[in-house]
Design an enzyme around this catalytic site. Structure first.
Site, short mmCIF file in Angstrom:
data_model
loop_
_atom_site.label_atom_id
_atom_site.label_comp_id
_atom_site.label_asym_id
_atom_site.label_seq_id
_atom_site.Cartn_x
_atom_site.Cartn_y
_atom_site.Cartn_z
N ALA A 12 22.16 -3.91 36.53
CA ALA A 12 20.97 -4.04 36.30
C ALA A 12 20.52 -5.64 37.15
O ALA A 12 19.25 -5.51 37.17
CB ALA A 12 21.25 -5.50 35.35
N ARG A 18 9.33 2.13 40.49
CA ARG A 18 8.58 3.66 40.88
C ARG A 18 7.76 3.08 39.18
O ARG A 18 6.94 3.88 38.30
CB ARG A 18 9.95 4.78 40.05
CG ARG A 18 10.08 5.66 40.70
CD ARG A 18 10.71 6.36 40.55
NE ARG A 18 10.93 8.07 39.54
CZ ARG A 18 11.79 8.13 39.72
NH1 ARG A 18 12.40 8.34 39.69
NH2 ARG A 18 11.07 9.34 38.37
N TYR A 102 25.04 1.12 32.86
CA TYR A 102 23.63 0.46 33.74
C TYR A 102 22.44 0.00 32.74
O TYR A 102 23.05 0.36 31.50
CB TYR A 102 23.37 2.20 34.47
CG TYR A 102 24.08 2.61 35.14
CD1 TYR A 102 24.34 2.42 36.59
CD2 TYR A 102 25.65 3.20 35.42
CE1 TYR A 102 24.48 2.57 37.83
CE2 TYR A 102 26.11 4.07 35.85
CZ TYR A 102 25.53 3.48 37.45
OH TYR A 102 26.34 3.47 38.39
N GLY A 103 22.51 -1.06 32.74
CA GLY A 103 21.39 -1.25 31.79
C GLY A 103 20.26 -0.53 31.83
O GLY A 103 19.50 -1.31 30.93
N GLU A 157 27.77 16.02 45.17
CA GLU A 157 26.18 15.39 45.09
C GLU A 157 25.73 16.86 45.10
O GLU A 157 26.40 17.48 46.21
CB GLU A 157 26.03 14.69 46.17
CG GLU A 157 26.50 13.12 45.92
CD GLU A 157 25.88 12.47 44.90
OE1 GLU A 157 25.08 13.22 44.39
OE2 GLU A 157 27.19 12.08 44.26
N ASN A 172 27.62 14.46 36.23
CA ASN A 172 28.01 13.38 36.50
C ASN A 172 26.27 12.88 35.65
O ASN A 172 25.66 12.43 36.06
CB ASN A 172 27.76 12.67 37.77
CG ASN A 172 27.60 11.38 37.92
OD1 ASN A 172 28.94 10.50 37.12
ND2 ASN A 172 27.67 10.87 39.17
N LYS A 336 0.04 -13.43 7.04
CA LYS A 336 0.17 -14.41 7.79
C LYS A 336 0.86 -16.36 8.02
O LYS A 336 0.07 -16.46 7.31
CB LYS A 336 -1.07 -14.93 9.23
CG LYS A 336 0.30 -15.44 10.73
CD LYS A 336 0.24 -17.09 10.93
CE LYS A 336 -0.88 -17.98 10.98
NZ LYS A 336 -0.90 -19.04 11.26
N ALA A 408 -16.37 -16.87 -7.53
CA ALA A 408 -16.70 -16.11 -6.74
C ALA A 408 -17.79 -16.82 -5.80
O ALA A 408 -18.93 -17.42 -6.11
CB ALA A 408 -17.93 -14.54 -7.06
#
Length: 450
Positions: A12, A18, A102-103, A157, A172, A336, A408
């Site tokens: 990680a 990117r 892989y993270g 590759e 792969n 809430k 009311a």
């Protein structure tokens, strides 16, 4: 599986340039949880003896998210083999199986990892098991070249592959499982004689085969092993996870009338015979019991809803909301940090915050619990069977007793005893003819300005 110690190493350390973000790549969220959190949740399903997360320098925020798992720092970030080597100090003397993940590959499943471990423990005793895939467009992926016995001979590759090798569709996917007793020696032999000067983990297969050590392949669906390196790929990962979550909800007895419009969090829990209408968003921490109906355009986060409740449309349930059995929460209602007890109704244009609404109470349209005085939050307590008239402001802290009624348009600032009627509004006055005289004066003023 035969009992044998297991360790997982999660890489990680990538900066994720990117992504164009100040946030480390693995902390970007999919279904409300950081990608590294998805990987850790998958790893926990294997009950490993050790988990090590490899991070880059200065990634204290990643270390905090993965705590209590230990982290190893890849100081120079010189390739994937260099990253795995960074974890060796925390695995010193370990001779079980080691899975490298892989993270930024959050979609891999426990079953796929179990298949890799099972392959590692076969009588052929492969030193390395590589996870493969067959994408629709193999493109520039590295190819997995098998030998006549079906074992893995090498990883090539794309740029180095021959035309025949490029026609191979088995690619792969990056994840590997190692025999821990041989892993350190193999990885330490990996060099960096390549254009980037990096230490590539894929070279380990060629080194193992040069010493006649068998290697093997396990295949996974391409979507399961997609890595996330850009915002576009992050969105694609979200789509895949949402499809999984929607399917799981329906398989477990919930009805989604338009599944593609419903958004889940990774931890959303729906009971049986729950119905979810289009365009509902579940944030983290939502638990819904059986026979609940959630109508369109609702947003829920850190909420518990009991059986038989009806929610929405256009309701917002925020953290700390507890909705009791057979409660009605209607359109444009916000709740809430409040408990709405059995059979109560809050049906229209209302805010209930930091409050209790007792069983079978009825809260009229436009009611607000005024819970904040500019400095502190205060609670409102509405008793069982109470009736709150439309357009009422309840200025907390305040208590409305069981069975009480509020007229009311009232502004309630003091407690109301049980079964009482409270009226808190200005006295109505009527002035005959005033409106007509007012209009005439204004019309005359307007005419003079022309």
């Amino acid at each position: 599986m035969n009992h044998r110690p297991l360790a997982c190493v999660i890489l990680a350390a990538g900066k994720g340039s990117r992504m164009k973000s100040d946030l480390p790549k693995v902390l970007h969220k999919v279904a409300g949880r950081p990608m590294i959190g998805h990987v850790l949740a998958t790893v926990r399903e294997l009950d490993p003896d050790h988990v090590v997360v490899v991070v880059g320098p200065g990634m204290e925020d990643v270390a905090a998210v993965v705590h209590p798992y230990p982290t190893a720092v890849q100081e120079r970030q010189q390739g994937t083999a260099d990253a795995v080597r960074s974890a060796f100090g925390l695995l010193e003397g370990f001779r079980g199986d080691v899975v490298v993940l892989y993270g930024d590959t959050p979609l891999v499943t426990p079953d796929t990892l179990r298949a890799m471990i099972q392959a590692r423990r076969q009588p052929s005793d492969p030193a390395v098991v590589v996870l493969g895939m067959r994408p629709d467009d193999p493109g520039a992926y590295g190819r997995l070249i098998l030998n006549a016995r079906g074992g893995l001979e090498k990883i090539v590759e794309y740029l180095d592959a021959t035309e025949d090798e490029r026609r191979v569709t088995l690619c792969n996917a990056g994840l590997m499982a190692f025999d821990g007793a041989r892993m350190t020696g193999l990885i330490n032999r990996i060099g960096n004689s390549n254009a980037k000067g990096e230490f590539y983990l894929t070279d380990v297969v060629q080194i193992a085969r040069s010493e006649s050590m068998p290697c093997a392949v396990v295949e996974a669906a391409p979507a399961e092993v997609m890595g996330v390196n850009s915002r576009e790929e992050l969105a694609e990962a979200e789509r895949v996870v949402q499809r999984r979550l929607r399917k799981a909800a329906m398989d477990n007895g919930a009805t989604l009338t338009d599944p593609n419009t419903v958004t889940f969090s990774h931890d959303t829990r729906l009971g049986r015979d729950v119905t979810v209408a289009p365009y509902v968003v579940f944030g983290p921490g939502v638990s819904v019991a059986d026979r609940v109906e959630i109508k369109s355009f609702c947003h829920l986060e850190q909420v518990r809803i009991d059986s038989g409740a009806i929610i929405g449309p256009y309701a917002r349930l925020r953290p700390g909301a507890e909705i009791g059995p057979d409660v009605h929460i209607g359109n444009f209602v916000e709740v809430k940090n409040a408990r709405i007890e059995a059979g109560a109704k809050v049906n229209h244009l209302t805010y209930i915050g930091d409050a209790r609404v007792g069983a079978k109470a009825n809260v009229g349209a436009g009611t607000i619990t005024c819970n904040y005085d500019g400095f502190n939050k205060h609670r409102t307590d509405i008793g069982a069977g109470a009736f709150i008239g439309s357009n009422t402001a309840l200025v907390a802290p305040v208590k409305v007793g069981d069975g009480a009624m509020i007229a009311a348009g009232s502004v309630i600032t003091r407690d109301v005893e049980a079964d009482a009627m409270a009226v808190a509004r200005g006295k109505q006055a009527s002035h005959a003819g005033w409106a007509g005289r007012f209009r005439a004066v204004k019309a005359e003023e307007k005419a003079r300005k022309r």
